[in-house]
Scaffold this motif. Structure first.
Motif, PDB file in Angstrom:
ATOM      1  N   ALA A 189       0.830  -1.209   0.000  1.00 51.94           N
ATOM      2  CA  ALA A 189       0.000   0.000   0.000  1.00 51.94           C
ATOM      3  C   ALA A 189       0.861   1.254   0.000  1.00 51.94           C
ATOM      4  O   ALA A 189       0.544   2.243  -0.688  1.00 51.94           O
ATOM      5  CB  ALA A 189      -0.926  -0.008   1.210  1.00 51.94           C
ATOM      6  N   ARG A 190       1.952   1.235   0.754  1.00 49.90           N
ATOM      7  CA  ARG A 190       2.813   2.420   0.791  1.00 49.90           C
ATOM      8  C   ARG A 190       3.462   2.659  -0.568  1.00 49.90           C
ATOM      9  O   ARG A 190       3.598   3.809  -1.011  1.00 49.90           O
ATOM     10  CB  ARG A 190       3.864   2.263   1.883  1.00 49.90           C
ATOM     11  N   SER A 191       3.858   1.599  -1.255  1.00 48.57           N
ATOM     12  CA  SER A 191       4.443   1.751  -2.593  1.00 48.57           C
ATOM     13  C   SER A 191       3.447   2.395  -3.552  1.00 48.57           C
ATOM     14  O   SER A 191       3.798   3.289  -4.334  1.00 48.57           O
ATOM     15  CB  SER A 191       4.879   0.387  -3.134  1.00 48.57           C
ATOM     16  N   ALA A 192       2.202   1.937  -3.507  1.00 47.97           N
ATOM     17  CA  ALA A 192       1.177   2.499  -4.387  1.00 47.97           C
ATOM     18  C   ALA A 192       0.886   3.954  -4.030  1.00 47.97           C
ATOM     19  O   ALA A 192       0.744   4.810  -4.918  1.00 47.97           O
ATOM     20  CB  ALA A 192      -0.097   1.666  -4.303  1.00 47.97           C
ATOM     21  N   LEU A 217      -8.480   8.516  -0.096  1.00 49.23           N
ATOM     22  CA  LEU A 217      -7.876   7.643  -1.099  1.00 49.23           C
ATOM     23  C   LEU A 217      -6.861   6.702  -0.455  1.00 49.23           C
ATOM     24  O   LEU A 217      -6.694   5.565  -0.886  1.00 49.23           O
ATOM     25  CB  LEU A 217      -7.196   8.490  -2.180  1.00 49.23           C
ATOM     26  N   GLU A 218      -6.202   7.185   0.595  1.00 46.73           N
ATOM     27  CA  GLU A 218      -5.224   6.349   1.289  1.00 46.73           C
ATOM     28  C   GLU A 218      -5.900   5.134   1.936  1.00 46.73           C
ATOM     29  O   GLU A 218      -5.370   4.014   1.867  1.00 46.73           O
ATOM     30  CB  GLU A 218      -4.493   7.176   2.349  1.00 46.73           C
ATOM     31  N   SER A 245      -5.771   3.835 -11.221  1.00 47.69           N
ATOM     32  CA  SER A 245      -6.210   4.847 -10.251  1.00 47.69           C
ATOM     33  C   SER A 245      -5.876   6.253 -10.735  1.00 47.69           C
ATOM     34  O   SER A 245      -6.676   7.181 -10.594  1.00 47.69           O
ATOM     35  CB  SER A 245      -5.548   4.579  -8.887  1.00 47.69           C
ATOM     36  N   ASP A 246      -4.686   6.404 -11.296  1.00 49.41           N
ATOM     37  CA  ASP A 246      -4.285   7.719 -11.813  1.00 49.41           C
ATOM     38  C   ASP A 246      -5.231   8.170 -12.918  1.00 49.41           C
ATOM     39  O   ASP A 246      -5.625   9.335 -12.994  1.00 49.41           O
ATOM     40  CB  ASP A 246      -2.852   7.639 -12.329  1.00 49.41           C
ATOM     41  N   GLY A 279      -8.871   8.801 -11.238  1.00 49.48           N
ATOM     42  CA  GLY A 279      -9.003   9.763 -10.150  1.00 49.48           C
ATOM     43  C   GLY A 279      -9.596   9.145  -8.903  1.00 49.48           C
ATOM     44  O   GLY A 279     -10.084   9.842  -8.004  1.00 49.48           O
ATOM     45  N   ASP A 280      -9.550   7.840  -8.809  1.00 49.81           N
ATOM     46  CA  ASP A 280     -10.029   7.102  -7.647  1.00 49.81           C
ATOM     47  C   ASP A 280      -9.178   5.835  -7.552  1.00 49.81           C
ATOM     48  O   ASP A 280      -8.389   5.541  -8.451  1.00 49.81           O
ATOM     49  CB  ASP A 280     -11.512   6.752  -7.799  1.00 49.81           C
ATOM     50  N   ILE A 281      -9.338   5.087  -6.481  1.00 52.26           N
ATOM     51  CA  ILE A 281      -8.514   3.898  -6.286  1.00 52.26           C
ATOM     52  C   ILE A 281      -9.227   2.680  -6.860  1.00 52.26           C
ATOM     53  O   ILE A 281     -10.317   2.316  -6.403  1.00 52.26           O
ATOM     54  CB  ILE A 281      -8.201   3.678  -4.795  1.00 52.26           C
ATOM     55  N   GLN A 282      -8.602   2.062  -7.854  1.00 58.10           N
ATOM     56  CA  GLN A 282      -9.204   0.891  -8.472  1.00 58.10           C
ATOM     57  C   GLN A 282      -8.184   0.153  -9.330  1.00 58.10           C
ATOM     58  O   GLN A 282      -7.166   0.715  -9.731  1.00 58.10           O
ATOM     59  CB  GLN A 282     -10.381   1.301  -9.350  1.00 58.10           C
ATOM     60  N   LEU A 283      -8.463  -1.109  -9.569  1.00 56.65           N
ATOM     61  CA  LEU A 283      -7.745  -1.889 -10.571  1.00 56.65           C
ATOM     62  C   LEU A 283      -8.529  -1.824 -11.872  1.00 56.65           C
ATOM     63  O   LEU A 283      -9.743  -1.582 -11.862  1.00 56.65           O
ATOM     64  CB  LEU A 283      -7.621  -3.347 -10.126  1.00 56.65           C
TER      65      LEU A 283
END
Length: 346
Positions: free
Chosen positions: A87-90, A186-187, A245-246, A249-253
């Motif tokens: 998670a920290r890497s992402a 988002l985190e 995600s980039d 604009g949200d967190i997703q695969l």
């Protein structure tokens, strides 16, 4: 040169994405505190979680394989550390707050029971029966789940009942890491996705190590999309998480890789999580946790005074907190002490 908290907060605004959760814009704590001169609020939360007793107990709580022989199987602690690293890497790649992400990741499983999800199901089963509820129902699921218990640990149980007084963002991320609710930040959402990335992949790794499955038994379609090794799958999923995600604009695969990960998860449920040859110890663990719960409900004098005080005299709450907080080995010793006859000297 010293870097103060103010320096770090200003650096966040210079370096992070506008969508990040900035430390100096936190919603704060339930009990106001003077800020630390050097650490941001999220760094303090991370440190509080890392130093609490519930975090240390994770090293002796099951991830998947109960009483696994060997030094290299995951525990709940190693799972937590793997989630935090992924998670920290992402978060770093997306310009989000790494300290908030790490704090949520380190705290997300603090409420897990002994013997992994088997212990969670056992406590839920016991509470449901006491209320006359079908243990398999959605209503029963509301009686006990580890994410809410994790929140309870940091809010009400840790530090002898004082709680850790974490920020609202960390508490939200902990309780929303699984289930239908999405974290506000988002985190927190990164942790929810990376939790799945971590456990799907390391559970495959442990199942292969245990001889339950082999790598070539996994669905060929997932090999084609994700890779054929543990490292390849994690790298592929994390890179996709960052790119998708980039773009959104949200967190997703992306949908193809999410579907591939869910296919692996389904495979694990069929061949590992519920397979008789892989989970033969689960019924014993389930019955052990139920036996402990029922014993302590009938013998409240054996429940620690601290648990009763924190539960404000609610017997079910006190027993649930006490049993949920046990490590595997503590639960085994308690069971032996209560239910196994002692040998008398000849």
């Amino acid at each position: 040169m010293q870097l103060t908290r103010g320096d770090r907060e200003r650096a966040e605004h210079l370096l992070l994405s506008p969508a990040a959760s900035f430390s100096d814009e936190s919603m704060g704590r339930e009990k106001p505190e003077a800020p630390d001169p050097y650490r941001t609020c999220y760094q303090r939360d991370r440190d509080r979680i890392l130093h609490c007793k519930a975090f240390r107990r994770l090293s002796h709580k099951t991830q998947v394989f109960i009483a696994a022989e060997g030094d290299h199987y995951r525990t709940r602690l190693t799972h937590t550390l793997e989630v935090a690293q992924i998670a920290r890497s992402a978060a770093c790649a997306l310009g989000l707050n790494e300290d908030l992400t790490e704090a949520v990741a380190l705290g997300h499983d603090l409420g897990h029971t002994p013997f992994g999800h088997t212990g969670e199901f056992a406590l839920r089963h016991c509470l449901a029966l006491r209320r006359g509820i079908d243990p398999a129902s959605q209503e029963a699921r509301e009686l006990f789940n580890h994410n809410r218990q994790s929140l309870r640990v940091v809010e009400a149980i840790a530090k002898g009942g004082q709680g850790l007084n974490l920020t609202a963002e960390v508490r939200d991320g902990i309780v929303c890491h699984t289930g239908p609710r999405r974290a506000r930040t988002l985190e927190g959402r990164i942790v929810a996705v990376c939790d799945r990335i971590a456990y799907v992949n390391h559970d495959i790794d442990d199942a292969v190590r245990a001889g339950v499955i082999t790598e070539d038994m996994l669905p060929a379609s997932t090999h084609a999309l994700l890779g054929s090794t543990h490292s390849q799958r994690i790298s592929t999923l994390v890179r996709d998480l960052i790119g998708a995600s980039d773009k959104a604009g949200d967190i997703q695969l992306s949908k193809p890789l999410w579907d591939a990960m869910m296919e692996l998860r389904s495979y694990l449920f069929e061949h590992v999580y519920t397979a008789a040859d892989a989970k033969g110890e689960d019924p014993k663990a389930f019955n052990l946790v139920c036996a402990l719960f029922n014993h302590y409900i009938e013998h409240l004098d054996e429940v620690p005074e601290e648990s009763m005080r924190i539960a404000r005299g609610d017997p079910e709450r006190a027993v649930t907190d006490y049993v949920a907080g046990m490590t595997d080995r503590y639960a085994l010793r308690a069971y032996e002490r209560i239910f196994i006859p002692r040998r008398w000297p000849r």
